[in-house]
Design an enzyme around this catalytic site. Structure first.
Site, PDB file in Angstrom:
ATOM      1  N   ALA A 117      56.012  46.271  49.341  1.00 40.90           N
ATOM      2  CA  ALA A 117      56.463  47.244  48.327  1.00 40.90           C
ATOM      3  C   ALA A 117      55.440  47.317  47.204  1.00 40.90           C
ATOM      4  O   ALA A 117      55.540  46.621  46.193  1.00 40.90           O
ATOM      5  CB  ALA A 117      57.827  46.836  47.772  1.00 40.90           C
ATOM      6  N   GLY A 118      54.412  48.162  47.424  1.00 46.46           N
ATOM      7  CA  GLY A 118      53.383  48.371  46.391  1.00 46.46           C
ATOM      8  C   GLY A 118      53.674  49.686  45.687  1.00 46.46           C
ATOM      9  O   GLY A 118      54.429  49.746  44.726  1.00 46.46           O
ATOM     10  N   GLY A 143      17.828  50.374  40.011  1.00 46.83           N
ATOM     11  CA  GLY A 143      17.110  50.244  41.287  1.00 46.83           C
ATOM     12  C   GLY A 143      17.552  48.980  42.008  1.00 46.83           C
ATOM     13  O   GLY A 143      18.727  48.586  41.936  1.00 46.83           O
ATOM     14  N   GLU A 181      48.568  49.653  38.739  1.00 50.54           N
ATOM     15  CA  GLU A 181      49.378  50.492  37.829  1.00 50.54           C
ATOM     16  C   GLU A 181      49.408  51.955  38.273  1.00 50.54           C
ATOM     17  O   GLU A 181      49.307  52.869  37.462  1.00 50.54           O
ATOM     18  CB  GLU A 181      48.925  50.330  36.371  1.00 50.54           C
ATOM     19  CG  GLU A 181      49.103  48.901  35.907  1.00 50.54           C
ATOM     20  CD  GLU A 181      49.186  48.736  34.414  1.00 50.54           C
ATOM     21  OE1 GLU A 181      49.625  49.664  33.730  1.00 50.54           O
ATOM     22  OE2 GLU A 181      48.806  47.650  33.944  1.00 50.54           O
ATOM     23  N   GLN A 226      22.285  52.414  40.106  1.00 49.43           N
ATOM     24  CA  GLN A 226      21.185  53.269  40.579  1.00 49.43           C
ATOM     25  C   GLN A 226      20.005  53.236  39.601  1.00 49.43           C
ATOM     26  O   GLN A 226      18.842  53.152  40.014  1.00 49.43           O
ATOM     27  CB  GLN A 226      21.716  54.715  40.746  1.00 49.43           C
ATOM     28  CG  GLN A 226      20.803  55.606  41.540  1.00 49.43           C
ATOM     29  CD  GLN A 226      20.719  55.202  43.014  1.00 49.43           C
ATOM     30  OE1 GLN A 226      21.567  54.458  43.515  1.00 49.43           O
ATOM     31  NE2 GLN A 226      19.672  55.645  43.686  1.00 49.43           N
TER      32      GLN A 226
HETATM   33  C1  LIG Z   1      43.906  42.796  41.160  1.00 49.07           C
HETATM   34  C2  LIG Z   1      45.282  43.384  41.183  1.00 49.07           C
HETATM   35  C3  LIG Z   1      46.159  43.098  40.138  1.00 49.07           C
HETATM   36  C4  LIG Z   1      47.464  43.582  40.174  1.00 49.07           C
HETATM   37  N1  LIG Z   1      48.347  43.239  39.180  1.00 49.07           N
HETATM   38  C5  LIG Z   1      49.669  43.533  39.338  1.00 49.07           C
HETATM   39  C6  LIG Z   1      50.642  43.013  38.409  1.00 49.07           C
HETATM   40  O1  LIG Z   1      50.318  42.348  37.417  1.00 49.07           O
HETATM   41  N2  LIG Z   1      51.957  43.275  38.658  1.00 49.07           N
HETATM   42  C7  LIG Z   1      52.377  44.002  39.730  1.00 49.07           C
HETATM   43  O2  LIG Z   1      53.579  44.172  39.895  1.00 49.07           O
HETATM   44  N3  LIG Z   1      51.482  44.524  40.615  1.00 49.07           N
HETATM   45  C8  LIG Z   1      50.142  44.305  40.442  1.00 49.07           C
HETATM   46  N4  LIG Z   1      49.218  44.812  41.350  1.00 49.07           N
HETATM   47  C9  LIG Z   1      49.692  45.577  42.486  1.00 49.07           C
HETATM   48  C10 LIG Z   1      49.271  47.037  42.444  1.00 49.07           C
HETATM   49  O3  LIG Z   1      50.007  47.721  41.485  1.00 49.07           O
HETATM   50  C11 LIG Z   1      49.435  47.594  43.878  1.00 49.07           C
HETATM   51  O4  LIG Z   1      48.390  47.038  44.640  1.00 49.07           O
HETATM   52  C12 LIG Z   1      49.386  49.097  43.912  1.00 49.07           C
HETATM   53  O5  LIG Z   1      50.551  49.611  43.321  1.00 49.07           O
HETATM   54  C13 LIG Z   1      49.248  49.641  45.321  1.00 49.07           C
HETATM   55  O6  LIG Z   1      50.159  49.053  46.182  1.00 49.07           O
HETATM   56  P1  LIG Z   1      49.662  48.452  47.598  1.00 49.07           P
HETATM   57  O7  LIG Z   1      48.526  47.557  47.310  1.00 49.07           O
HETATM   58  O8  LIG Z   1      50.818  47.911  48.321  1.00 49.07           O
HETATM   59  O9  LIG Z   1      49.092  49.708  48.366  1.00 49.07           O
HETATM   60  P2  LIG Z   1      49.951  50.782  49.198  1.00 49.07           P
HETATM   61  O10 LIG Z   1      51.105  51.265  48.385  1.00 49.07           O
HETATM   62  O11 LIG Z   1      50.228  50.234  50.556  1.00 49.07           O
HETATM   63  O12 LIG Z   1      48.895  51.964  49.330  1.00 49.07           O
HETATM   64  C14 LIG Z   1      47.856  51.980  50.320  1.00 49.07           C
HETATM   65  C15 LIG Z   1      47.176  53.354  50.251  1.00 49.07           C
HETATM   66  O13 LIG Z   1      48.149  54.387  50.547  1.00 49.07           O
HETATM   67  C16 LIG Z   1      48.184  55.307  49.462  1.00 49.07           C
HETATM   68  N5  LIG Z   1      49.559  55.769  49.233  1.00 49.07           N
HETATM   69  C17 LIG Z   1      50.692  55.029  49.151  1.00 49.07           C
HETATM   70  N6  LIG Z   1      51.740  55.820  48.905  1.00 49.07           N
HETATM   71  C18 LIG Z   1      51.272  57.083  48.807  1.00 49.07           C
HETATM   72  C19 LIG Z   1      51.861  58.366  48.580  1.00 49.07           C
HETATM   73  N7  LIG Z   1      53.176  58.487  48.336  1.00 49.07           N
HETATM   74  N8  LIG Z   1      51.064  59.445  48.560  1.00 49.07           N
HETATM   75  C20 LIG Z   1      49.717  59.331  48.806  1.00 49.07           C
HETATM   76  N9  LIG Z   1      49.111  58.163  49.034  1.00 49.07           N
HETATM   77  C21 LIG Z   1      49.866  57.053  49.038  1.00 49.07           C
HETATM   78  C22 LIG Z   1      47.688  54.531  48.250  1.00 49.07           C
HETATM   79  O14 LIG Z   1      47.233  55.385  47.236  1.00 49.07           O
HETATM   80  C23 LIG Z   1      46.611  53.668  48.867  1.00 49.07           C
HETATM   81  O15 LIG Z   1      45.430  54.400  48.967  1.00 49.07           O
HETATM   82  C24 LIG Z   1      47.885  44.387  41.274  1.00 49.07           C
HETATM   83  C25 LIG Z   1      46.984  44.705  42.296  1.00 49.07           C
HETATM   84  C26 LIG Z   1      45.696  44.218  42.256  1.00 49.07           C
HETATM   85  C27 LIG Z   1      44.767  44.557  43.398  1.00 49.07           C
END
Ligand SMILES: Cc1cc2nc3c(=O)[nH]c(=O)nc-3n(C[C@H](O)[C@H](O)[C@H](O)COP(=O)(O)OP(=O)(O)OC[C@H]3O[C@@H](n4cnc5c(N)ncnc54)[C@H](O)[C@@H]3O)c2cc1C
Length: 381
Positions: free
Chosen positions: A130-131, A340, A364, A337
């Site tokens: 759940a991202g 170089g 975010e 770039q």
């Molecule tokens: C270094 C780092 C720090 C972070 N810190 C925090 C934090 O402090 N607290 C917290 O809660 N989270 C945190 N996150 C989590 C971050 O918010 C999620 O990684 C982000 O929301 C994306 O979720 P996911 O990685 O599961 O990617 P996914 O949701 O699986 O997305 C994968 C791809 O599919 C695309 N996609 C997904 N849904 C759609 C849609 N509806 N339409 C078009 N494209 C879509 C995305 O844009 C992406 O390109 C952090 C992440 C990182 C990498």
């Protein structure tokens, strides 16, 4: 429309810039190399009031307006992108959850300690499955006497392994979708069952630990719930809106660092009998880098202005973050770039700016999800 910084805003910028030049810039390569949480720098920032910039002085915050906070965060990020994330997650996310949705006793107990820098905050929303799709979360908080029993796990939590206060989102009603999500204050030191599984080995953003967390029958009292049951999803969205302005600020800071470095390099590096800054091709790159950074800064301030005036700023914050994060990566790319071959090595910070900039396009709200948000807002207007 007045684009001039006030005396106080200029003072904030100059104070933070001086601290960053003296204390952060000389340490940035080491933080990047070791990936260690720079606790001593956090203590120094706390002394300067940088750990609770936008919150009222009655909660030990610095009482700054959102422009000043964004300016401060951009400066910190100019020194270190990882430090920018530490402060943004601590303040815009964890601190804001308490400030906006905590009751008086929760603010006194937890927000005050975040603002003094005594405690570090984290915001635990994302999970492995759940991202972008927040309501798909499976972490559950079940009623248990006068509290809740929490089971599940969170991924990608900035500051997660060093936090004293974690604002956690969990399902209190698994069948109610987004309306079944509630938020809680978790205290890792006090709450048995809070487990740090480990931290990620990332491309950049070093110094800010990104942790995987697990909750095994973790009991938390009812008075740690923020607001009412079922309000968590809306609280998260509101918090992320404000947070996006500061991720725009982080991006602006990194873009500025990349530009400053590329400009000095171009003026020093000689080829064909003169500095490469004499070539129009290099001058045009510098011109575009500066133009993009300035445009991003203006979008950031416009969103901050709407927030201060308590007007709707969902679209503007999304646009500021989307544009600033993308141009930050582009500017950092041109910075490499201009260097170089040297830009492709660790002898210069150009490659670090590129790695740090990339992250802002992901957390975010990814750029794709932000474009969805902007389009929805546009079509609803
Ligand atoms: C270094 C780092 C720090 C972070 N810190 C925090 C934090 O402090 N607290 C917290 O809660 N989270 C945190 N996150 C989590 C971050 O918010 C999620 O990684 C982000 O929301 C994306 O979720 P996911 O990685 O599961 O990617 P996914 O949701 O699986 O997305 C994968 C791809 O599919 C695309 N996609 C997904 N849904 C759609 C849609 N509806 N339409 C078009 N494209 C879509 C995305 O844009 C992406 O390109 C952090 C992440 C990182 C990498």
């Amino acid at each position: 429309m007045d684009f001039t910084l006030s005396g106080e805003q200029r003072q904030i910028r100059d104070t933070v810039a001086e601290f960053v030049d003296e204390e952060v810039v000389p340490r940035a390569a080491e933080i990047d190399e070791t990936d260690e949480f720079p606790a001593d720098l956090i203590d120094e920032m706390a002394e300067l009031g940088l750990m609770g910039m936008p919150f009222p002085v009655e909660y030990e915050g610095a009482g700054l307006d959102y422009h000043s906070y964004a300016i401060g965060l951009a400066e910190i990020s100019r020194g270190s992108g990882g430090l920018g994330t530490v402060v943004a997650a601590h303040t815009s996310l964890a601190g804001n959850m308490l400030y906006e949705f905590g009751d008086e006793s929760q603010k006194e107990a937890y927000l005050t300690a975040l603002n003094t820098g005594e405690d570090i905050g984290a915001f635990a929303l994302s999970e492995a499955e759940a991202g972008s799709d927040v309501p798909a979360m499976s972490t559950a908080a079940e009623r248990d006497g006068d509290g809740y029993l929490v089971n599940g796990g969170k991924l990608w939590i900035s500051n997660g392994s060093v936090a004293d206060t974690v604002t956690l989102f969990a399902k209190t009603d698994p069948d109610a979708g987004r309306k079944g999500i509630s938020s809680f204050v978790v205290r890792p030191e006090e709450d048995d069952g809070f487990v740090v599984e480990g931290t990620e080995d990332k491309l950049g953003d070093k110094g800010c630990p990104t942790a995987e967390l697990r909750f095994d029958d973790m009991w938390i009292p009812e008075d740690r719930r923020l607001g009412e049951e079922g309000e968590g999803f809306v609280q998260a969205l509101k918090t992320l809106n404000g947070g996006r302005i500061t991720i725009a600020a982080r991006s602006v800071g990194i873009a500025r660092a990349a530009l400053d470095e590329a400009k000095s390099y171009a003026q020093e590096r000689e080829q064909f009998g003169g500095p490469i800054a004499d070539f129009q091709a290099i001058q045009h790159k510098l011109a575009d880098m500066d133009t993009k950074a300035r445009a991003a800064e203006l979008l950031m301030h416009e969103a901050a202005d709407l927030k201060i005036r308590d007007e709707d700023y969902i679209k503007e914050a999304a646009q500021a973050k989307l544009y600033a994060s993308e141009i930050s990566r582009e500017v950092a790319n041109e910075g490499i770039q201009i260097h170089g071959g040297y830009g492709y090595t660790k002898d210069f910070p150009a490659e670090r700016f590129y790695r740090d900039a990339k992250l802002s396009e992901i957390y975010e709200g990814t750029s794709e999800v932000l474009r969805n948000t902007i389009a929805q807002q546009l079509l609803d207007e």
